[in-house]
Write a protein that holds these residues in place. Structure first.
Motif, PDB file in Angstrom:
ATOM      1  N   TRP A 127      34.276  38.449  59.766  1.00 33.63           N
ATOM      2  CA  TRP A 127      35.335  37.626  60.351  1.00 33.63           C
ATOM      3  C   TRP A 127      34.812  36.366  61.056  1.00 33.63           C
ATOM      4  O   TRP A 127      35.574  35.422  61.276  1.00 33.63           O
ATOM      5  CB  TRP A 127      36.264  38.432  61.250  1.00 33.63           C
ATOM      6  N   LEU A 128      33.525  36.333  61.365  1.00 37.73           N
ATOM      7  CA  LEU A 128      32.965  35.099  61.916  1.00 37.73           C
ATOM      8  C   LEU A 128      32.800  34.034  60.832  1.00 37.73           C
ATOM      9  O   LEU A 128      32.908  32.833  61.106  1.00 37.73           O
ATOM     10  CB  LEU A 128      31.612  35.377  62.576  1.00 37.73           C
ATOM     11  N   LEU A 129      32.542  34.462  59.599  1.00 36.73           N
ATOM     12  CA  LEU A 129      32.405  33.519  58.491  1.00 36.73           C
ATOM     13  C   LEU A 129      33.748  33.209  57.845  1.00 36.73           C
ATOM     14  O   LEU A 129      34.013  32.081  57.439  1.00 36.73           O
ATOM     15  CB  LEU A 129      31.441  34.085  57.438  1.00 36.73           C
ATOM     16  N   SER A 147      23.246  31.718  39.801  1.00 33.15           N
ATOM     17  CA  SER A 147      23.400  31.865  41.247  1.00 33.15           C
ATOM     18  C   SER A 147      24.658  32.632  41.623  1.00 33.15           C
ATOM     19  O   SER A 147      24.772  33.144  42.726  1.00 33.15           O
ATOM     20  CB  SER A 147      23.420  30.491  41.919  1.00 33.15           C
ATOM     21  N   ARG A 148      25.607  32.713  40.667  1.00 33.17           N
ATOM     22  CA  ARG A 148      26.881  33.346  41.012  1.00 33.17           C
ATOM     23  C   ARG A 148      27.204  34.576  40.172  1.00 33.17           C
ATOM     24  O   ARG A 148      28.234  35.206  40.352  1.00 33.17           O
ATOM     25  CB  ARG A 148      28.016  32.317  40.840  1.00 33.17           C
ATOM     26  N   VAL A 149      26.322  34.934  39.250  1.00 32.85           N
ATOM     27  CA  VAL A 149      26.661  35.995  38.307  1.00 32.85           C
ATOM     28  C   VAL A 149      26.786  37.356  39.001  1.00 32.85           C
ATOM     29  O   VAL A 149      27.643  38.173  38.634  1.00 32.85           O
ATOM     30  CB  VAL A 149      25.638  36.050  37.153  1.00 32.85           C
ATOM     31  N   THR A 207      34.070  32.542  51.051  1.00 26.96           N
ATOM     32  CA  THR A 207      33.613  33.647  50.202  1.00 26.96           C
ATOM     33  C   THR A 207      32.095  33.675  50.141  1.00 26.96           C
ATOM     34  O   THR A 207      31.431  32.668  50.361  1.00 26.96           O
ATOM     35  CB  THR A 207      34.173  33.515  48.776  1.00 26.96           C
ATOM     36  N   GLY A 208      31.559  34.845  49.864  1.00 26.52           N
ATOM     37  CA  GLY A 208      30.115  34.978  49.777  1.00 26.52           C
ATOM     38  C   GLY A 208      29.695  36.433  49.811  1.00 26.52           C
ATOM     39  O   GLY A 208      30.498  37.344  49.561  1.00 26.52           O
ATOM     40  N   GLU A 209      28.449  36.682  50.185  1.00 30.53           N
ATOM     41  CA  GLU A 209      27.896  38.029  50.228  1.00 30.53           C
ATOM     42  C   GLU A 209      28.672  38.924  51.191  1.00 30.53           C
ATOM     43  O   GLU A 209      28.776  40.137  50.984  1.00 30.53           O
ATOM     44  CB  GLU A 209      26.421  37.967  50.643  1.00 30.53           C
ATOM     45  N   HIS A 210      29.256  38.335  52.230  1.00 32.73           N
ATOM     46  CA  HIS A 210      30.000  39.116  53.227  1.00 32.73           C
ATOM     47  C   HIS A 210      31.291  39.706  52.665  1.00 32.73           C
ATOM     48  O   HIS A 210      31.921  40.548  53.321  1.00 32.73           O
ATOM     49  CB  HIS A 210      30.319  38.252  54.452  1.00 32.73           C
ATOM     50  N   CYS A 211      31.705  39.312  51.478  1.00 36.92           N
ATOM     51  CA  CYS A 211      32.915  39.871  50.856  1.00 36.92           C
ATOM     52  C   CYS A 211      32.690  41.305  50.367  1.00 36.92           C
ATOM     53  O   CYS A 211      33.659  42.017  50.060  1.00 36.92           O
ATOM     54  CB  CYS A 211      33.360  39.020  49.662  1.00 36.92           C
TER      55      CYS A 211
END
Length: 374
Positions: free
Chosen positions: A15-17, A257-259, A213-217
């Motif tokens: 939630w910070l990101l 990088s996104r696969v 969006t990112g790794e934190h998802c």
């Protein structure tokens, strides 16, 4: 189930990101998992062992996850925790040692609270220790907001009693042999809380701010239906995968990088659609629920053995015994005895060359050098 804060310490990295995510997640129920239940069992057993060490009345918990492995890894955590406790006593004659302590950080995060696995408060320094029993993702203490929130809650409780100058925050992840620490001054911690944490928490509690969006998802409860995540992945899907030879090197790097995220997103969408269909809540055009394949299993092993022996078969014909696996054997014997007794009999072959991101900490593989060495 215990009480959970909307802006919890454990989900703070998310939630910070992505500040709107916390309110969206509130619409979805918490789901139990085998890994989460096993983690709870590890925390409860560790708490019992630490209370025994501190001479606090305690009752040993009983769990279906009780095993030599659980004993081994909780012992590793407790041993590390006891070292921190001893250091606290060396710094001060009257430190405060708290196990599974609820802390309140609502002065920075609306309605914010959490539970710290271990707090050791003494003059000059405060220790925050967090047990991570999982072995899927290695967790670092560097810039870890969960640990910082626990530290803020602990400071609110004891800063007026002790002259605390710095906080050392540590992640103990025994199943990955990961012991990660980060130390910062109290002034640095409070500066972060006022200038970064507090403004973002005010947005998050209202469901406002920008989606990110990112790794934190990975563990977000709305990851399967999040439009921001879908839009980000649809950008990648637009590339022409049928003709990879026409992609430029730059485009290929973008795909690479996104696969991983694309595969996780597709998997999350499938799991969500499957769950809704099986529960009968939704029907998806072009898809259906069918009876899956199953494997045969014995209903009563003792009765099976008795019947087979009565039919003329010997016990050695129907039973097989195999040697314990390496991990189980190490847990049974303990690391030291295992290495002394079996170390020379254990081989670890070279791993196969693997394509990874450039930030991976492993040494780069050079095929020419490997061939030259041979």
């Amino acid at each position: 189930m215990g009480e959970h804060a909307l802006l919890s310490a454990s989900s703070s990295h998310r939630w910070l990101l992505c500040t709107p995510s916390a309110v969206l997640e509130r619409s979805r129920e918490d789901k139990s998992s085998n890994a989460a239940a096993e983690g709870t069992a590890a925390h409860e057993l560790s708490e019992h062992k630490l209370r025994e060490f501190l001479k606090i009345k305690t009752i040993r918990p009983v769990s279906k996850y009780d095993s030599s492995e659980l004993e081994y890894y909780t012992d590793a955590y407790v041993g590390f925790a006891c070292e921190l406790i001893s250091e606290a006593y060396a710094r001060s004659s009257d430190p405060v040692i708290l196990v599974e302590q609820r802390v309140d950080f609502s002065h920075f995060v609306p309605e914010g609270f959490g539970t710290a696995d271990l707090m050791a408060v003494s003059d000059k320094k405060m220790e925050i220790l967090d047990l991570k029993y999982g072995k899927g993702v290695q967790v670092s203490a560097d810039d870890n907001p969960q640990l910082r929130l626990y530290a803020l809650g602990a400071l609110a409780m004891y800063d007026y009693l002790y002259d605390i100058e710095s906080v050392r925050m540590t992640i103990c992840q025994p199943r990955l042999d990961n012991y990660s620490s980060c130390e910062m001054s109290v002034s640095e911690l409070l500066h972060w809380a006022e200038n970064e944490l507090k403004p973002k928490a005010q947005l998050a509690i209202k469901g406002e701010g920008e989606f990110c969006t990112g790794e934190h998802c990975r563990f977000c409860k709305v990851r399967a239906t999040c439009r921001a995540r879908a839009d980000r992945n649809f950008e990648l899907i637009k590339l022409d995968f049928q003709k990879p030879a026409l992609l430029t090197d730059e485009e290929l790097i973008e795909v690479l990088s996104r696969v991983d995220e694309l595969k996780r997103w597709a998997s999350d969408v499938w799991a969500y659609a499957e769950e809704e269909a099986i529960a009968g809540r939704k029907c998806w055009d072009g898809y259906k629920v069918v009876q899956g394949r199953s494997s045969r299993k014995y209903t009563d092993e003792a009765a099976i053995a008795e019947a087979a022996i009565a039919a003329g078969f010997k016990e050695e014909d129907i039973y097989s015994v195999s040697l314990l696996g390496i991990t189980a054997m190490e847990a049974l014997m303990g690391k030291k005895l295992f290495n002394e007794t079996l170390g020379d009999l254990i081989a670890k072959p070279e791993g196969k060359p693997t394509f990874v991101v450039g930030t991976d900490k492993r040494k780069e593989y050079n095929a020419a050098m490997e061939a030259f060495g041979e």
